[in-house]
Design a protein around this motif. Sequence first.
Motif, PDB file in Angstrom:
ATOM      1  N   GLY A  40       0.777  -1.225   0.000  1.00 26.50           N
ATOM      2  CA  GLY A  40       0.000   0.000   0.000  1.00 26.50           C
ATOM      3  C   GLY A  40       0.811   1.278   0.000  1.00 26.50           C
ATOM      4  N   ILE A  41       2.114   1.194  -0.067  1.00 27.89           N
ATOM      5  CA  ILE A  41       2.937   2.406  -0.067  1.00 27.89           C
ATOM      6  C   ILE A  41       3.672   2.482  -1.399  1.00 27.89           C
TER       7      ILE A  41
ATOM      8  N   ARG B  97       6.602   4.263  -3.488  1.00 25.55           N
ATOM      9  CA  ARG B  97       7.832   5.031  -3.303  1.00 25.55           C
ATOM     10  C   ARG B  97       8.628   4.991  -4.600  1.00 25.55           C
TER      11      ARG B  97
ATOM     12  N   TYR C 153       6.500  12.454  -1.546  1.00 25.10           N
ATOM     13  CA  TYR C 153       5.404  13.071  -0.801  1.00 25.10           C
ATOM     14  C   TYR C 153       4.139  13.107  -1.648  1.00 25.10           C
ATOM     15  N   HIS C 154       4.264  13.538  -2.893  1.00 26.93           N
ATOM     16  CA  HIS C 154       3.095  13.640  -3.760  1.00 26.93           C
ATOM     17  C   HIS C 154       2.540  12.261  -4.128  1.00 26.93           C
TER      18      HIS C 154
ATOM     19  N   GLN D  16       2.596   9.644  -2.156  1.00 23.37           N
ATOM     20  CA  GLN D  16       1.867   9.199  -0.981  1.00 23.37           C
ATOM     21  C   GLN D  16       0.506   9.887  -0.890  1.00 23.37           C
ATOM     22  N   ARG D  17       0.477  11.173  -1.179  1.00 23.24           N
ATOM     23  CA  ARG D  17      -0.774  11.928  -1.134  1.00 23.24           C
ATOM     24  C   ARG D  17      -1.762  11.397  -2.167  1.00 23.24           C
TER      25      ARG D  17
ATOM     26  N   ALA E  61      -1.772   8.385  -3.441  1.00 26.05           N
ATOM     27  CA  ALA E  61      -2.174   7.034  -3.048  1.00 26.05           C
ATOM     28  C   ALA E  61      -3.299   7.080  -2.032  1.00 26.05           C
ATOM     29  N   LYS E  62      -3.260   8.031  -1.107  1.00 22.08           N
ATOM     30  CA  LYS E  62      -4.334   8.170  -0.127  1.00 22.08           C
ATOM     31  C   LYS E  62      -5.638   8.548  -0.800  1.00 22.08           C
ATOM     32  N   VAL E  63      -5.564   9.442  -1.796  1.00 20.93           N
ATOM     33  CA  VAL E  63      -6.759   9.871  -2.509  1.00 20.93           C
ATOM     34  C   VAL E  63      -7.337   8.705  -3.311  1.00 20.93           C
TER      35      VAL E  63
ATOM     36  N   ARG F 219      -7.178   5.533  -2.640  1.00 22.02           N
ATOM     37  CA  ARG F 219      -7.748   4.499  -1.776  1.00 22.02           C
ATOM     38  C   ARG F 219      -9.154   4.860  -1.313  1.00 22.02           C
ATOM     39  N   ARG F 220      -9.502   6.108  -1.265  1.00 18.15           N
ATOM     40  CA  ARG F 220     -10.822   6.527  -0.778  1.00 18.15           C
ATOM     41  C   ARG F 220     -11.916   6.217  -1.732  1.00 18.15           C
TER      42      ARG F 220
END
Length: 80
Positions: free
Chosen positions: A6-7, A9, A69-70, A72-73, A75-77, A79-80
């Motif tokens: 889920g990460i 890099r 950083y971008h 990761q950001r 990836a969070k978006v 997943r929602r």
Amino acid sequence: MGRKAGIMRVNPKKFFRNQSPCLNEMMTFLACLKKYNFEDEYCMKEKDALNACVELQARMGKPRFTLNYHLQRLAKVMRR
């Protein structure tokens, strides 16, 4: 670099691998040293150019690389 679930890099070293800011100055200085049997008083112009390049690179500092950083950001978006 290990993988975690889920990460995302990216290794920034791969993107900046070809960046060698003072390579040309260093190579001309070393060639001059070899030409004059490693006596550096004959290569002062090349030595000064290398020192100037190194000082400039030291003043510039390390570039900030924010791709991870971008990613990761994003990836969070995603997943929602």
